[in-house]
Design a protein around this motif. Structure first.
Motif, mmCIF file in Angstrom:
data_model
loop_
_atom_site.group_PDB
_atom_site.id
_atom_site.type_symbol
_atom_site.label_atom_id
_atom_site.label_comp_id
_atom_site.label_asym_id
_atom_site.label_seq_id
_atom_site.Cartn_x
_atom_site.Cartn_y
_atom_site.Cartn_z
ATOM 1 N N VAL A 313 0.657 -1.142 -0.010
ATOM 2 C CA VAL A 313 -0.061 0.102 -0.099
ATOM 3 C C VAL A 313 0.924 1.332 0.118
ATOM 4 O O VAL A 313 0.319 2.184 -0.109
ATOM 5 C CB VAL A 313 -0.994 0.129 1.304
ATOM 6 C CG1 VAL A 313 -2.042 -1.028 1.075
ATOM 7 C CG2 VAL A 313 -0.348 0.012 2.630
ATOM 8 N N GLU A 314 2.215 0.916 0.185
ATOM 9 C CA GLU A 314 3.091 2.350 0.095
ATOM 10 C C GLU A 314 3.563 2.733 -1.181
ATOM 11 O O GLU A 314 3.935 3.820 -1.273
ATOM 12 C CB GLU A 314 4.155 2.228 1.260
ATOM 13 C CG GLU A 314 3.724 2.000 2.625
ATOM 14 C CD GLU A 314 2.853 3.202 3.225
ATOM 15 O OE1 GLU A 314 3.349 4.370 2.821
ATOM 16 O OE2 GLU A 314 1.952 2.977 4.057
ATOM 17 N N HIS A 486 -1.687 4.510 -5.118
ATOM 18 C CA HIS A 486 -1.322 3.409 -4.105
ATOM 19 C C HIS A 486 -2.449 2.552 -4.098
ATOM 20 O O HIS A 486 -3.748 2.781 -4.074
ATOM 21 C CB HIS A 486 -1.649 4.234 -2.749
ATOM 22 C CG HIS A 486 -0.558 4.994 -2.425
ATOM 23 N ND1 HIS A 486 1.053 4.625 -2.481
ATOM 24 C CD2 HIS A 486 -0.423 6.357 -2.122
ATOM 25 C CE1 HIS A 486 1.726 5.673 -2.207
ATOM 26 N NE2 HIS A 486 0.755 7.143 -1.945
ATOM 27 N N SER A 489 -6.152 -0.030 0.434
ATOM 28 C CA SER A 489 -5.608 -0.750 1.793
ATOM 29 C C SER A 489 -7.094 -1.272 2.485
ATOM 30 O O SER A 489 -8.059 -1.041 2.243
ATOM 31 C CB SER A 489 -5.207 0.279 2.742
ATOM 32 O OG SER A 489 -5.212 -0.120 4.141
ATOM 33 N N ASP A 490 -6.655 -2.476 3.166
ATOM 34 C CA ASP A 490 -7.892 -3.031 3.877
ATOM 35 C C ASP A 490 -8.144 -2.102 5.283
ATOM 36 O O ASP A 490 -8.896 -2.855 5.994
ATOM 37 C CB ASP A 490 -7.768 -4.411 3.960
ATOM 38 C CG ASP A 490 -6.390 -4.761 5.054
ATOM 39 O OD1 ASP A 490 -5.732 -3.804 5.610
ATOM 40 O OD2 ASP A 490 -6.114 -5.784 5.319
ATOM 41 N N LYS A 492 -6.040 -1.805 7.533
ATOM 42 C CA LYS A 492 -5.277 -2.280 8.543
ATOM 43 C C LYS A 492 -3.904 -2.256 7.889
ATOM 44 O O LYS A 492 -2.762 -2.972 8.248
ATOM 45 C CB LYS A 492 -5.499 -3.705 9.001
ATOM 46 C CG LYS A 492 -6.788 -3.980 9.922
ATOM 47 C CD LYS A 492 -7.195 -5.310 10.057
ATOM 48 C CE LYS A 492 -8.824 -5.383 10.123
ATOM 49 N NZ LYS A 492 -9.253 -6.408 9.462
ATOM 50 N N GLY A 493 -3.612 -1.464 7.112
ATOM 51 C CA GLY A 493 -2.261 -1.477 6.341
ATOM 52 C C GLY A 493 -1.926 -2.326 5.162
ATOM 53 O O GLY A 493 -0.745 -2.233 4.625
ATOM 54 N N LYS A 494 -2.682 -3.620 5.232
ATOM 55 C CA LYS A 494 -2.727 -4.499 4.371
ATOM 56 C C LYS A 494 -3.411 -4.181 2.842
ATOM 57 O O LYS A 494 -4.368 -3.531 2.728
ATOM 58 C CB LYS A 494 -3.003 -5.898 4.667
ATOM 59 C CG LYS A 494 -2.108 -6.370 6.085
ATOM 60 C CD LYS A 494 -0.993 -7.018 5.208
ATOM 61 C CE LYS A 494 -0.325 -7.974 6.512
ATOM 62 N NZ LYS A 494 0.521 -6.956 7.731
ATOM 63 N N PRO A 495 -2.676 -4.635 1.785
ATOM 64 C CA PRO A 495 -3.531 -4.491 0.519
ATOM 65 C C PRO A 495 -4.889 -5.173 0.495
ATOM 66 O O PRO A 495 -5.044 -6.157 1.089
ATOM 67 C CB PRO A 495 -2.798 -5.137 -0.594
ATOM 68 C CG PRO A 495 -1.180 -5.130 0.154
ATOM 69 C CD PRO A 495 -1.529 -5.080 1.683
ATOM 70 N N SER A 527 -10.059 5.008 -5.057
ATOM 71 C CA SER A 527 -8.739 5.869 -4.225
ATOM 72 C C SER A 527 -9.462 7.312 -3.748
ATOM 73 O O SER A 527 -9.224 7.697 -2.779
ATOM 74 C CB SER A 527 -7.711 6.030 -4.771
ATOM 75 O OG SER A 527 -7.338 4.698 -5.114
#
Lengths: 635, 635
Positions: A313-314, A486, A489-490, A492-495, A527
C-alpha cells in the motif's frame, strides 16, 4: 495434391454442383422474397472451388486444426448456404425454407452459427482481416494449414482491407488465398463508375501476388489456386465473373443485386439453370423454423496463471503496469511450454505505453506488431481468438475501442475470445488532450451482449483480473488509466486485493461502511472516494464506498445496500450520462429501489494537462466528491 | 505566384524562422515536460512552407473563403503552434507557457480552438479526409482555393488515408497538396521495421502524383510545391527528413518521439539552435493560463426550408421516405439558387435504400458518391460542414455511425455542422440480420456533448425534422427505421404532426393521457404504444403515451408527468440498457422522481426476418407492451 486434379469426371460433377447450388440460391431468395441473388451466382464457382479445396468438413468444422474459409461479402449468403448444403454441412431444403426466417440461423448475412461458416460478416471489408487472423494463429501453432477468403469487388475500396494485406505480409503469412469476385457491379452501378479502384496495383503494392482467373471456368480457377499454393507470398486471384451468371434476366444487372425473382421469373430462372421448382418441395416441409444453428462453444485453454503479485500500500503503481507485469509473468510461464495455449500479444506501435514491452522481450515470438492499423488489428486478433490461441490486444482506449468499435462488436457477434487491454482510458491520458480521452468504454461495450468489462480499482486487482481474463472464456476487456496510485488498503495497512483469492467477475467490494450516503466508485476512482470518506468522517459524515470494477454486471446486493442510504453517487472517469451510473441506476429503478442519485463523471470534453489537474477541472477530485456529498445531504 | 519566389532574402528569413520556431517547439515540450519534440523538428520546414504558401492569415482564418491547412499528425503540435506564432496567429510566449496546460487551448494534439488550425486531430489517419472535405466544399462553391495537408509517415498504413485518396481523385479535387514528413521513425522504431508500407506505389495506384523533396531544404520544398500547383491531379510530396533535426541528441532517435529535453539538455538544444533560453522569459509571465482559445461559431446558412409535406393517417410511409422526400424538396428549392448555401448529399453506395436518389436526380451536382468507404466519408463530410456548405450523409445506421463512431466523435470535437441521416436503425432493417441492426445510435451519440439526435416518430415528423436539421447549426443526426407506418393521429383522424408548426428540438409529445402507467416510446415505437393503449383501455387500464424523438434531451416536464403514474416503461428499438430509457431514468433518479421503471428494448442480437417478426421475437410488439404493463401493475 489430389484436389487440384480436375479430371473430366470431377469437372462434370462440379459443373452439375454449380447448377444445383445456383438453383438453391435463387430459390432461397425467392422463398424469402429478399436477399442477394445476382452476387451469389457470380460467386458460385468460387465458393464451390474454395470449399472443395479446403480441408473443412462437417466433421472437423468445430475444431481448430483444419483449413479455414472466410466470406467477406456476407450478403452472398445464398451461395454460401447452397455450397455448404452441397458439401453436407446443412440440409439444402432447410436452407431454402429457413433463409432470412426469424429464429433460424440462416441469416441474411452469414453467421458462425452455420457449420462451415468461419466468420460472421455483413459489414464489408472485414473478411480479409479475419482470414489473416486465422492464418496467423495457424502459423503460430505450427500447423500447415491454409486459409481461403472470398471477397467482392465492391468492397475493395474499404481501407481495412489494405491494412490486413500489410499485416499478412509483415508476418509472413503465405498460406492464404483470396478469391475476389470481380463482377464489376455494385448497388449503384458499375464499380468503376461508383468508385474507381486500381485493385491489381494496390494488392501488388502491399506485397501480394496477383493472379487472374475466369470465375465461371473451374479449370481456370483451380489452375490459379494451384499456382497460388506454390508461391512464397500471399496470393489474390482476381476472378472475372458476370453478375447473375446463368439466369439471363439477372446477368450484368445491378437491380438484381438485392432483389428476388418470384413467380414466373423464378420458374424461368430455374428452367435456365436446369433445376426443378424447389419451392414446391420446400412448401411441403411446413412452416416451422428448421435450423436454429450450432452452439458455439469457446474451446478451453490450457494456461498456467501463476501466483498473483501483490503491491504494497505504500508503493505507487499504475494499473497498466499491474496488467503488464502480470502479462509478462504469464508469458514466461506459458510461452514455448509444451501443451499450453499460445499467447499472442498484439501491438499498434504503443508497446511501451501500454506495458506490453516486457512480454515482448520475454516472448518475442508471441509479440505481433501491427503498426498503426487499428481497424484491421481488432479483427485479426478477434479471429485468431477463435483458432486455438489467446490473443491479447493492448492499446489506448480511443484506438482499441472507440476507433475499432464496430470490429469489437463483430468480435462479440462472432463469439470471440479476445483479451482487450485498454490503457489511457477516461481523462487519465496525461497531457494528450481531448481526442485521446476515451470516456465511452463502458457505454460502447454495454451495447454488446457478450463482452465482459473489468475496470480494475488498483494494481493488485489489475494483476488478478489479468490472470483471470486470459484463462476465462470469451471476450474480456480490461480498462485502465495512465496514472500511478497507491493500492487500496484493507484499513489495517494491508492491501485490500492482496490475498490469493482469485478475481471474481461481477463482485463489487465494500471498502467502507456508512449510512449517510453511498458512493459507487468505478475503477481507480475508488482511491478518491476513500480520500473523500476520510475527510467527510472528520466532519461527522459517514459514507459507504463500493469499489465497482465490473460496471456491466450489476451486483444487486451491493446496489440494494447502497440505495438503503437514500443517496447514491456514481463516481466514474467516464461520460457521466452513459457510464456505470446509468446502468446501475437503471437497475435500481427497475428493481424499485428508491433513492436520489448523483452522476459524477465527465460532462464536457476534457482539458490537456497533467491528469490530476484535468480531474480537478472536471470536478472529479476528492474535494469535488466531498462537496457533492454535502450538497446531496442538504437535500 | 510571388510566394514561390524564394530569393536569398526570403530564404534567409525562412531559415531564421525555422531556427526560431524549432526553439519555441523544444521550449514548449521542455516547459510542459511532455510532448513530441523530434517529429516537430522534422516537420518544421514543412509547416513553415505550408503556412507561408497558404492564403491563411489571422484576419481571414475565421472565414471560409481562403486556403486551408490541415494537420494530420496532430501530436507535432509544438511545430504547429510555433509556426502559427511566427505568423501572428498566437503569441509565442503564451504558446510556450500554456502548452499542455489544463484550461488552455494549446492542447497536446492540435484543436480548432487555436486560430489557424483547421482540423483538430489526434487520432492518426484522419487528416487527409478532412483536407479532401475542405477541397470538395471549396470546389463545389466555385472558389479557386488550395488545401495543404501535413502528414507523418508512421500513419501511412491507416486504411482511411487510402479511402480519402480515392474520394479526392473520383471527385476531381486537384487543388490539394500533401506534405508527408518521411522521418522514417515512429514510436517503436524505424517505420520499415514496424510496418512496411510502399508509400509511393500506394499513392500512385490511387491516382495521385508523387513528388519528392528534401524536407530540410526550403528551395527543394518550394520547388516541389510549385510543381504540384501546376499539375492536373492531386499531389503528394514525400519529404525526406531527419527526426529531431537541429538538435544533435534528438536526431534520428525514436526515444525523443515523445520525450522532453529538460535542464542542461534543454539549454544544449537551444544553444545548438542558436536560440535564447526562452523558459526564463516565459517564467516571468506568471502561472496563470493565458489563452483559452477562440470561440468557434458555426456560420449561419442560407436555406429555404419550404413548406412541410403532410402524409395522411391512412397512408403508409416509411420515415426514411419522409426524410428523402423533404430532402428532395430542399434540393429543388435551393440547389443552384444564387445566395443559397450549397447542399451536398454524400452516399456510400446506398442511395436507393437511404432515399437520397430523388435528391440526386434533382441536384446531380450536389450528390457525392463516395463508394463503400465510410470511415473517410464521415470525415470528408464533417470537414466540408465547416466550409460553407451543408453536407448531408445518409447511410445505414451500422455504417454511418457504428463503423464511423470515432470519426463522428471527432466531428463533434471539431464543432461540425454535419447532417447525418441514419436509416435501418434498430431491429428495423428488414431481413438483413444482426450485423446490420444498429441498436446503439442513442448510446453512441450520448457519449458526445454536441450531437443532437432526432428519432422521428412518424413520416410527418421526419419531414419537419429534416427541414429543421438542415437549417439548424451544429451536427444533427436523424435516425430512422426501414418499415412503413401510418402517421400518428391526433385522435380525431388528423395527423398529429400535420400542422405548419416547425419541429422543436427537445420536446416530447403527449399522445394519450392516462394514470395507470406511462410509456415513453422512442421514435416509431410510438405507434406500437398507441396500439397497446387501445387494447389496455378495453381492459380498463389507461396509460399515458409520450412520443420521445429527442432521447438526448430530457423533457423534464414530460418526465415528471410520466413518473407521476408510478410506473414508467421505456419502449425503444435500441439496446435496452444503453438507450433513451437509461438516460431518462437516470435523469429521474437525479431529480429524485420516484417510480418503478421497465426497459423494453433489445436484449440480445436480433433475428433475420421481416421486421414485424423480428420485433415480435424480441417482445417489442404491442402485445408485448400490453403484457408488460399488466405485469407492472400487478406489482
Amino acid at each position: 495434391m489430389v484436389k487440384y486434379d480436375l479430371n473430366d469426371v470431377k469437372l462434370n460433377e462440379m459443373e452439375e454442383a454449380a447448377r444445383r447450388c445456383s438453383g438453391l440460391a435463387v430459390s432461397m431468395v425467392a422463398r424469402a422474397k429478399s436477399g442477394h441473388p445476382a452476387g451469389s451466382l457470380s460467386s458460385m464457382k468460387l465458393y464451390l472451388a474454395a470449399y472443395d479445396m479446403a480441408d473443412l468438413t462437417p466433421e472437423n468444422c468445430d475444431g481448430t486444426d483444419r483449413d479455414y474459409v472466410v466470406i467477406s461479402h456476407g450478403h452472398t449468403s445464398p451461395a454460401a448456404y447452397a455450397v455448404l448444403a452441397h458439401n453436407g454441412f446443412v440440409d439444402p431444403l432447410e436452407a431454402v425454407a429457413d433463409f432470412r426466417r426469424c429464429g433460424s440461423a440462416f441469416q441474411g448475412h452469414v453467421e458462425r452459427a452455420i457449420p462451415g461458416i468461419d466468420w460472421g460478416s455483413g459489414n464489408l471489408g472485414q473478411g480479409l482481416s479475419a482470414g489473416v487472423g486465422y492464418g496467423l494463429a495457424l502459423k503460430k501453432r505450427g500447423l500447415d494449414r491454409h486459409v481461403y477468403v472470398l471477397m467482392g469487388d465492391g468492397e475493395q475500396p474499404k481501407g481495412q482491407i489494405a491494412e490486413a494485406r500489410r499485416i499478412a505480409v509483415a508476418h509472413g503469412i503465405k498460406d492464404i488465398t483470396v478469391l475476389v469476385d470481380m463482377n464489376d457491379i455494385q448497388i449503384s452501378g458499375k464499380v468503376e463508375d461508383v468508385m474507381p479502384v486500381n485493385v491489381e496495383a494496390l494488392w501488388k503494392a502491399d506485397g501480394w501476388a496477383v493472379l487472374e482467373a475466369d470465375g465461371h471456368d473451374f479449370r481456370s480457377i483451380y489452375r490459379a489456386m494451384e499456382e497460388a499454393r506454390g508461391m512464397d507470398v500471399p496470393v489474390v486471384i482476381l476472378c472475372s465473373t458476370v453478375m447473375g451468371k446463368g439466369v439471363s434476366f439477372m446477368e450484368d444487372r445491378p437491380d438484381y443485386h438485392g432483389k428476388a425473382a418470384t413467380g414466373d421469373l423464378y420458374r424461368q430462372a430455374m428452367e435456365e439453370l436446369g433445376q426443378p421448382d424447389i419451392l414446391v418441395e420446400v412448401a411441403s416441409l411446413g412452416d416451422r423454423v428448421h435450423y436454429r444453428g450450432r452452439s458455439l462453444e469457446i474451446p478451453a485453454v490450457s494456461i498456467d496463471i501463476g501466483s498473483p503479485r501483490t503491491y504494497g500500500v505504500e508503493e505507487k503503481v499504475d494499473n497498466r503496469s499491474g496488467f503488464g507485469n502480470a502479462l509478462a509473468d504469464l508469458g514466461s510461464l506459458n510461452c514455448g511450454v509444451e501443451g499450453r495455449t499460445p499467447i499472442l500479444v498484439f501491438d499498434c506501435d504503443l508497446a511501451g505505453s501500454v506495458k506490453t514491452a516486457s512480454f515482448a522481450k520475454a516472448c518475442p515470438d508471441g509479440f505481433i506488431q501491427c503498426g498503426i492499423q487499428e481497424h484491421s488489428t481488432a479483427t485479426v486478433a478477434g479471429a485468431a481468438s477463435c483458432c486455438g490461441v489467446i490473443p491479447v490486444w493492448a492499446d489506448f482506449g480511443v484506438f482499441g475501442l472507440a476507433e475499432a468499435y464496430n470490429q469489437q462488436r463483430l468480435n462479440d457477434i462472432n463469439h470471440g475470445n479476445l483479451k482487450l487491454a485498454l490503457t489511457h482510458v477516461g481523462l487519465d491520458v496525461g497531457e494528450d488532450g481531448m481526442t485521446h480521452q476515451c470516456i465511452d468504454y463502458v457505454s460502447l461495450l454495454a451495447n454488446t451482449f457478450g463482452w465482459k468489462l473489468v475496470v480494475p480499482s488498483d494494481p493488485n486487482q489489475a494483476d488478478r483480473a489479468t490472470r483471470w481474463a486470459l484463462a476465462d472464456r470469451g471476450n474480456v476487456c480490461l480498462a485502465m488509466g495512465r496514472s500511478t496510485l497507491h493500492p487500496l488498503s484493507d484499513g489495517k495497512g494491508k492491501p485490500f486485493f492482496g490475498g490469493d483469492e482469485a478475481f471474481r467477475y461481477g463482485d463489487a467490494h465494500l471498502l467502507r461502511d456508512g449510512g449517510d450516503c453511498a458512493v459507487l466508485a468505478l475503477g481507480a476512482m475508488a482511491s478518491k472516494a476513500m480520500e473523500a470518506a476520510d475527510r467527510l468522517s472528520d466532519k461527522g459524515i459517514e459514507i459507504k464506498v463500493y469499489a465497482v470494477s465490473c460496471p456491466l454486471e450489476v451486483d444487486m446486493d451491493a446496489l440494494k445496500d447502497a440505495c438503503s442510504t437514500g443517496n447514491v453517487i456514481a463516481l466514474e472517469d467516464h461520460c457521466a450520462r452513459t457510464g456505470m451510473g446509468s446502468i446501475w441506476s437503471s437497475a435500481a429503478a427497475e428493481a424499485g429501489l428508491t433513492g436520489r442519485w448523483s452522476f459524477m463523471g465527465v460532462k464536457r470534453y476534457g482539458d490537456s494537462g497533467p491528469s490530476s489537474d484535468v480531474y480537478e477541472a472536471m470536478g472529479l477530485s476528492s474535494e469535488g466528491l466531498v462537496a457533492e456529498v454535502e450538497r446531496l445531504l442538504r437535500g
